[in-house]
Design a protein around this motif. Structure first.
Motif, mmCIF file in Angstrom:
data_model
loop_
_atom_site.group_PDB
_atom_site.id
_atom_site.type_symbol
_atom_site.label_atom_id
_atom_site.label_comp_id
_atom_site.label_asym_id
_atom_site.label_seq_id
_atom_site.Cartn_x
_atom_site.Cartn_y
_atom_site.Cartn_z
ATOM 1 N N LYS A 129 0.876 -1.182 0.000
ATOM 2 C CA LYS A 129 0.000 0.000 0.000
ATOM 3 C C LYS A 129 0.909 1.226 0.000
ATOM 4 C CE LYS A 129 -3.944 1.934 2.492
ATOM 5 N NZ LYS A 129 -4.966 2.081 1.502
ATOM 6 N N ALA A 130 0.934 1.921 -1.124
ATOM 7 C CA ALA A 130 1.890 3.024 -1.267
ATOM 8 C C ALA A 130 1.336 4.310 -0.658
ATOM 9 C CB ALA A 130 2.184 3.239 -2.741
ATOM 10 N N GLU A 131 2.243 5.132 -0.202
ATOM 11 C CA GLU A 131 1.875 6.413 0.402
ATOM 12 C C GLU A 131 2.391 7.518 -0.520
ATOM 13 O OE1 GLU A 131 1.069 9.518 2.298
ATOM 14 O OE2 GLU A 131 3.188 9.144 2.766
ATOM 15 N N TYR A 132 1.466 8.289 -1.080
ATOM 16 C CA TYR A 132 1.864 9.195 -2.162
ATOM 17 C C TYR A 132 2.904 10.230 -1.740
ATOM 18 C CZ TYR A 132 -0.740 13.178 -0.350
ATOM 19 O OH TYR A 132 -1.147 14.215 0.421
ATOM 20 N N ALA A 133 2.781 10.760 -0.491
ATOM 21 C CA ALA A 133 3.676 11.850 -0.084
ATOM 22 C C ALA A 133 5.117 11.343 0.035
ATOM 23 C CB ALA A 133 3.196 12.450 1.236
ATOM 24 N N ALA A 134 5.278 10.144 0.582
ATOM 25 C CA ALA A 134 6.631 9.584 0.714
ATOM 26 C C ALA A 134 7.231 9.340 -0.673
ATOM 27 C CB ALA A 134 6.566 8.274 1.506
ATOM 28 N N LEU A 135 6.409 8.800 -1.589
ATOM 29 C CA LEU A 135 6.920 8.530 -2.943
ATOM 30 C C LEU A 135 7.268 9.839 -3.667
ATOM 31 C CD1 LEU A 135 4.599 5.632 -4.184
ATOM 32 C CD2 LEU A 135 6.902 5.480 -3.257
ATOM 33 N N ALA A 136 6.488 10.878 -3.425
ATOM 34 C CA ALA A 136 6.730 12.159 -4.103
ATOM 35 C C ALA A 136 8.087 12.742 -3.713
ATOM 36 C CB ALA A 136 5.611 13.143 -3.785
ATOM 37 N N ARG A 137 8.546 12.398 -2.487
ATOM 38 C CA ARG A 137 9.871 12.869 -2.066
ATOM 39 C C ARG A 137 10.970 12.038 -2.705
ATOM 40 N NH1 ARG A 137 6.930 13.591 2.786
ATOM 41 N NH2 ARG A 137 7.499 11.554 3.593
ATOM 42 N N GLU A 138 10.666 10.769 -2.937
ATOM 43 C CA GLU A 138 11.702 9.836 -3.392
ATOM 44 C C GLU A 138 11.848 9.794 -4.925
ATOM 45 O OE1 GLU A 138 10.959 5.982 -1.694
ATOM 46 O OE2 GLU A 138 12.432 5.047 -3.043
ATOM 47 N N ASN A 255 4.939 17.217 -8.403
ATOM 48 C CA ASN A 255 5.360 16.077 -9.241
ATOM 49 C C ASN A 255 4.350 14.916 -9.171
ATOM 50 O OD1 ASN A 255 5.905 15.359 -6.602
ATOM 51 N ND2 ASN A 255 7.901 14.437 -7.033
ATOM 52 N N ILE A 256 3.123 15.217 -8.709
ATOM 53 C CA ILE A 256 2.079 14.182 -8.586
ATOM 54 C C ILE A 256 1.037 14.379 -9.687
ATOM 55 C CG2 ILE A 256 0.251 13.296 -7.073
ATOM 56 C CD1 ILE A 256 1.954 14.478 -4.736
ATOM 57 N N LEU A 257 0.795 13.334 -10.479
ATOM 58 C CA LEU A 257 -0.182 13.408 -11.580
ATOM 59 C C LEU A 257 -1.291 12.394 -11.320
ATOM 60 C CD1 LEU A 257 2.762 14.127 -12.825
ATOM 61 C CD2 LEU A 257 1.658 13.799 -15.022
ATOM 62 N N PHE A 258 -2.532 12.804 -11.561
ATOM 63 C CA PHE A 258 -3.691 11.920 -11.344
ATOM 64 C C PHE A 258 -4.145 11.306 -12.673
ATOM 65 C CE2 PHE A 258 -3.996 15.236 -8.087
ATOM 66 C CZ PHE A 258 -4.039 14.456 -6.943
ATOM 67 N N ALA A 259 -4.365 9.979 -12.654
ATOM 68 C CA ALA A 259 -4.846 9.309 -13.874
ATOM 69 C C ALA A 259 -6.024 8.396 -13.540
ATOM 70 C CB ALA A 259 -3.715 8.506 -14.508
ATOM 71 N N GLY A 260 -6.796 8.037 -14.565
ATOM 72 C CA GLY A 260 -7.919 7.115 -14.376
ATOM 73 C C GLY A 260 -8.974 7.687 -13.442
ATOM 74 N N ASN A 261 -9.656 6.807 -12.731
ATOM 75 C CA ASN A 261 -10.700 7.247 -11.783
ATOM 76 C C ASN A 261 -10.148 8.270 -10.791
ATOM 77 O OD1 ASN A 261 -12.280 5.317 -12.960
ATOM 78 N ND2 ASN A 261 -12.960 4.396 -11.042
ATOM 79 N N ALA A 262 -8.911 8.081 -10.358
ATOM 80 C CA ALA A 262 -8.306 8.989 -9.378
ATOM 81 C C ALA A 262 -8.187 10.399 -9.942
ATOM 82 C CB ALA A 262 -6.931 8.460 -8.960
#
Ligand SMILES: Cc1cc2nc3c(=O)[nH]c(=O)nc-3n(C[C@H](O)[C@H](O)[C@H](O)COP(=O)(O)OP(=O)(O)OC[C@H]3O[C@@H](n4cnc5c(N)ncnc54)[C@H](O)[C@@H]3O)c2cc1C
Length: 377
Positions: A129-138, A255-262
């Motif tokens: 289960k990924a956490e968007y904020a942590a990934l956005a930093r990495e 650096n976060i992009l939304f695709a699909g239903n999201a």
């Protein structure tokens, strides 16, 4: 951000159709994304058949060809959709022609998600289960393709449009594998609808979409649906879920992009989301690779949602007599000829007429409030 696309680090949250379509396009440009999937495999939890409706691809006639030619995405459908039978309480009619395709969704190898998975080499990190904020930093970029509105809500980009509850099942019986059926009846669907989409001659998905229903009440509507329509199909695998259709703006935050239903790419009239979901995944990849504005590249997709919103607003006020009139109109020879046998963007025409009608009644806001609510013209 690094200059060479091959060295860009991209994380995709969600191995659904939009996330996987994004991965296919990134790989084509030499980028190997990390894909995070909370489940142990790809595909929706329940098996169902769905449609790529040709009318959603106007003025292009064939959605499967369009995906292949313009988006580089190959989909093997179950069947061509040749007929739609529409039932209102007192009127039933059918339209025939090249209406689109039936596709398999879920976790079977035939499903669209499994087909896409077979087209990529990138690693899918399952049970994560990924956490968007942590990934956005990495990572350089994070594609949020989670199939839900959670991240867009947290970032203040989401607005609800239509959130019905859906109950469905696989049914056994005798079906035309190229024909879909639809029912409009406020008695069991309120201003929603029901549909049947076959997998083959013997098996189909039956689903009921009820405006304003909840997990507690959907079962009663389902029972009523079966009583009113007097079905005697054998039922397997009943499921239910909330279907979120909303608008998102902006579609990129940092650096976060939304695709699909999201990313709100669910058409608000009937909840069609496959074509737009796949396209938005590819477009997100292209925006990253080419360093272009995602928002600008999305313009054509956002237009479909803007166009169909007035139709949803009109349906939200519909009564059974309106459904009788609507089906009678849709099967009228002139409309049939224009809508199903030409390339005219009939969705656009219907939406424009409804918008004018709504304004005339003073019921609609002056500006269609879909998709973008800030700087969008
Ligand atoms: C019953 C039903 C019938 C439909 N029928 C049609 C139809 O006929 N035609 C049509 O065009 N559309 C239809 N749709 C819509 C369409 O199928 C879906 O909207 C579309 O598949 C959504 O794709 P997606 O990639 O956005 O999300 P999904 O396919 O839901 O994928 C999202 C993935 O992200 C994963 N995930 C979520 N959060 C995280 C996290 N934090 N970390 C890791 N993984 C995460 C999920 O497990 C999931 O695998 C239907 C939808 C439903 C529910």
């Amino acid at each position: 951000m690094k200059g060479v696309s091959g060295s860009l680090r991209v994380a995709i949250i969600g191995a659904g159709i939009s996330g996987l379509a994004c991965a296919i396009e990134l790989e084509r440009h030499g980028i190997t994304p990390d894909i995070f999937e909370q489940r142990h495999r790809v595909g929706e939890l329940f098996t169902h058949s769905a449609v790529f409706l040709q009318i959603m691809s106007r003025p292009i006639k064939d959605p499967v060809n369009e995906l292949r030619k313009d988006y580089g995405i190959i989909v093997e459908p179950l069947n061509k959709l040749k007929k739609i039978i529409m039932h209102a309480p007192n009127v039933t009619g059918a339209v025939t022609g090249n209406m689109g395709y039936l596709v398999h969704l879920g976790q079977a190898t035939k499903s669209v998600a499994c087909q896409f998975l077979a087209q990529i080499k990138s690693p899918v990190h399952y049970n994560t289960k990924a956490e968007y904020a942590a990934l956005a930093r990495e990572y350089d970029y994070v594609i949020v393709a989670t199939g839900n509105n959670q991240v867009a809500k947290i970032l203040g980009c989401w607005q609800d449009v239509y959130t019905p509850w859906v109950m469905g099942a696989t049914v056994q019986g005798s079906f035309d594998p190229c024909a879909m059926q639809m029912w409009l009846n406020t008695e069991y669907a309120k201003t929603g609808y029901a549909y049947l989409t076959p997998f083959n001659h013997k098996s189909a998905t039956m689903a009921l979409v009820v405006t304003g229903a909840t997990r507690e009440t959907i079962g009663d509507y389902w029972k009523r649906f079966w009583q009113v329509e007097k079905f005697d199909y054998q039922v397997n695998n009943i499921w239910d879920l909330q279907h979120n259709s909303g608008s998102v703006y902006p579609h990129q935050v940092g650096n976060i992009l939304f695709a699909g239903n999201a990313g709100g790419f669910v058409e608000p009239t009937l909840g069609f989301a496959l074509l737009a979901g796949i396209k938005s995944g590819v477009i997100a990849a292209r925006a990253i690779v080419k360093g272009k504005s995602y928002e600008e590249l999305l313009e054509k997709l956002k237009k479909t949602n803007r166009l169909t919103l007035p139709i949803r607003k009109s349906l939200n006020r519909a009564q059974n007599k309106d459904y009788d009139h609507l089906i009678a109109l849709l099967i009228a020879p002139v409309i049939k000829q224009l809508t199903y046998n030409t390339n005219i963007d009939s969705l656009k025409i219907v939406a424009s007429l409804l918008n004018i009608y709504d304004r005339y009644l003073g019921a609609a806001p002056k500006k269609i409030e879909s998709g973008d609510r800030r700087n969008d013209p």
